[in-house]
Motif scaffolding. Structure first.
Motif, mmCIF file in Angstrom:
data_model
loop_
_atom_site.group_PDB
_atom_site.id
_atom_site.type_symbol
_atom_site.label_atom_id
_atom_site.label_comp_id
_atom_site.label_asym_id
_atom_site.label_seq_id
_atom_site.Cartn_x
_atom_site.Cartn_y
_atom_site.Cartn_z
ATOM 1 N N VAL A 69 35.669 57.008 38.276
ATOM 2 C CA VAL A 69 36.041 57.320 39.658
ATOM 3 C C VAL A 69 36.340 56.033 40.430
ATOM 4 C CG1 VAL A 69 35.261 58.377 41.812
ATOM 5 C CG2 VAL A 69 34.713 59.452 39.633
ATOM 6 N N ALA A 70 35.546 54.986 40.181
ATOM 7 C CA ALA A 70 35.795 53.703 40.846
ATOM 8 C C ALA A 70 37.145 53.132 40.436
ATOM 9 C CB ALA A 70 34.674 52.718 40.513
ATOM 10 N N GLY A 71 37.507 53.297 39.155
ATOM 11 C CA GLY A 71 38.807 52.830 38.703
ATOM 12 C C GLY A 71 39.939 53.576 39.385
ATOM 13 N N ALA A 72 39.768 54.897 39.522
ATOM 14 C CA ALA A 72 40.785 55.690 40.221
ATOM 15 C C ALA A 72 40.879 55.261 41.676
ATOM 16 C CB ALA A 72 40.433 57.173 40.116
ATOM 17 N N GLY A 73 39.721 54.979 42.280
ATOM 18 C CA GLY A 73 39.726 54.522 43.664
ATOM 19 C C GLY A 73 40.419 53.184 43.823
ATOM 20 N N ALA A 74 40.187 52.274 42.872
ATOM 21 C CA ALA A 74 40.812 50.955 42.936
ATOM 22 C C ALA A 74 42.327 51.056 42.827
ATOM 23 C CB ALA A 74 40.255 50.058 41.838
ATOM 24 N N ALA A 75 42.817 52.048 42.077
ATOM 25 C CA ALA A 75 44.264 52.233 41.943
ATOM 26 C C ALA A 75 44.892 52.706 43.249
ATOM 27 C CB ALA A 75 44.549 53.244 40.830
ATOM 28 N N ILE A 76 44.068 53.323 44.117
ATOM 29 C CA ILE A 76 44.565 53.820 45.399
ATOM 30 C C ILE A 76 44.388 52.788 46.503
ATOM 31 C CG2 ILE A 76 44.252 55.606 47.166
ATOM 32 C CD1 ILE A 76 43.236 57.444 44.889
ATOM 33 N N GLU A 77 43.192 52.227 46.556
ATOM 34 C CA GLU A 77 42.841 51.277 47.610
ATOM 35 C C GLU A 77 41.806 50.292 47.068
ATOM 36 O OE1 GLU A 77 42.252 48.919 50.423
ATOM 37 O OE2 GLU A 77 43.713 50.523 50.855
ATOM 38 N N PRO A 78 42.094 48.986 47.093
ATOM 39 C CA PRO A 78 41.191 47.993 46.496
ATOM 40 C C PRO A 78 39.766 48.013 47.042
ATOM 41 C CG PRO A 78 43.329 47.016 46.985
ATOM 42 C CD PRO A 78 43.330 48.380 47.588
ATOM 43 N N GLU A 79 39.567 48.514 48.263
ATOM 44 C CA GLU A 79 38.233 48.506 48.847
ATOM 45 C C GLU A 79 37.397 49.724 48.474
ATOM 46 O OE1 GLU A 79 37.186 45.845 50.435
ATOM 47 O OE2 GLU A 79 39.165 44.975 50.066
ATOM 48 N N LEU A 80 38.004 50.738 47.893
ATOM 49 C CA LEU A 80 37.288 51.976 47.592
ATOM 50 C C LEU A 80 36.171 51.834 46.558
ATOM 51 C CD1 LEU A 80 40.011 54.796 47.642
ATOM 52 C CD2 LEU A 80 38.086 54.470 49.199
ATOM 53 N N PRO A 81 36.335 51.044 45.501
ATOM 54 C CA PRO A 81 35.271 50.966 44.487
ATOM 55 C C PRO A 81 33.900 50.608 45.045
ATOM 56 C CG PRO A 81 37.251 49.982 43.636
ATOM 57 C CD PRO A 81 37.518 50.269 45.090
ATOM 58 N N SER A 82 33.852 49.785 46.083
ATOM 59 C CA SER A 82 32.568 49.375 46.650
ATOM 60 C C SER A 82 31.767 50.583 47.131
ATOM 61 C CB SER A 82 32.800 48.392 47.798
ATOM 62 O OG SER A 82 31.567 48.076 48.431
#
Length: 225
Positions: free
Chosen positions: A182-195
């Protein structure tokens, strides 16, 4: 012991080493996972691969997880894959030991140590992705405490496996792998999401660990009272 154990012979031997828990009576998912480990372990045993070699390989996969997540988003997806592969190795090393008749107390210690170091590596990956430090530490401590309580209960005379809790290692594997996906998918959308994602996933890890510890303590109290 022969390296040509069939599934039923293997399951019987495996159960003796795991508090009498019979994998043939487990849920289809658990039974299927253990059967897969048996097939891979039997194959490696025929190639004369030692259980310790598989344990070390699985640990190296875990240690590669923090390195991989530093290159988002694809590195995070790779990290999730490494978590799953390390879990496979963790099951296969035991299968090799059972199949070859070489399960030893020292091997059990090595395997347990590799498990704890591997989980620390996964949580380090969460921290590198921006997970809250105190939560990451709490998750690691609670997971260690769960395994420590079970080990001390066994040393105190608890012969059964006790309770299969929601905080067991397979749960931690799933949380780590799914969290990284899920963090990887978030990073593909917005770099700040994985945190934010890994912080939430770490909180879920902690919640499951607390519930699991409560379940385990209740089972230990019943078994040793």
């Amino acid at each position: 012991m022969s390296t040509r154990l069939n599934w039923n012979e293997y399951a019987t031997a495996w159960a003796r080493l795991h508090g009498g828990f019979d994998p043939r009576l487990a849920t289809p998912v658990v039974s299927g996972w253990l059967r897969m480990a048996y097939l891979l372990g039997a194959g490696l045993a025929r190639l004369r691969v030692k259980p310790l070699a598989v344990t070390v390989f699985g640990l190296l996969l875990c240690l590669a997880v923090p390195l991989s997540v530093t290159r988002p988003p694809y590195g995070i997806f790779l990290g999730a894959s490494l978590v799953v592969l390390s879990a496979v190795a963790d099951s296969v090393d035991g299968a090799v030991a059972v199949t070859t008749g070489e399960p030893t107390r020292l091997g059990y210690v090595y395997d347990s140590l590799a498990d704890r170091l591997g989980e620390a590596a996964w949580l380090t990956a969460f921290w590198l992705l921006g997970g809250a430090g105190p939560l990451v530490v709490a998750a690691g401590v609670l997971s260690w405490l769960h395994e420590y309580v079970r080990a001390r209960a066994a040393a105190a005379g608890m012969r059964e496996i006790g309770a299969v809790t929601v905080g067991e290692r397979p749960t931690r594997v799933c949380v780590a792998a799914i969290g990284l996906l899920v963090a990887g998918a978030g990073a593909a959308i917005e770099p700040e999401l994985p945190s934010g994602i890994v912080t939430l996933v770490t909180a879920v890890w902690i919640l499951l660990a607390v519930f699991g510890l409560v379940q385990l303590m209740a089972a230990v109290r019943t078994a040793l009272r």
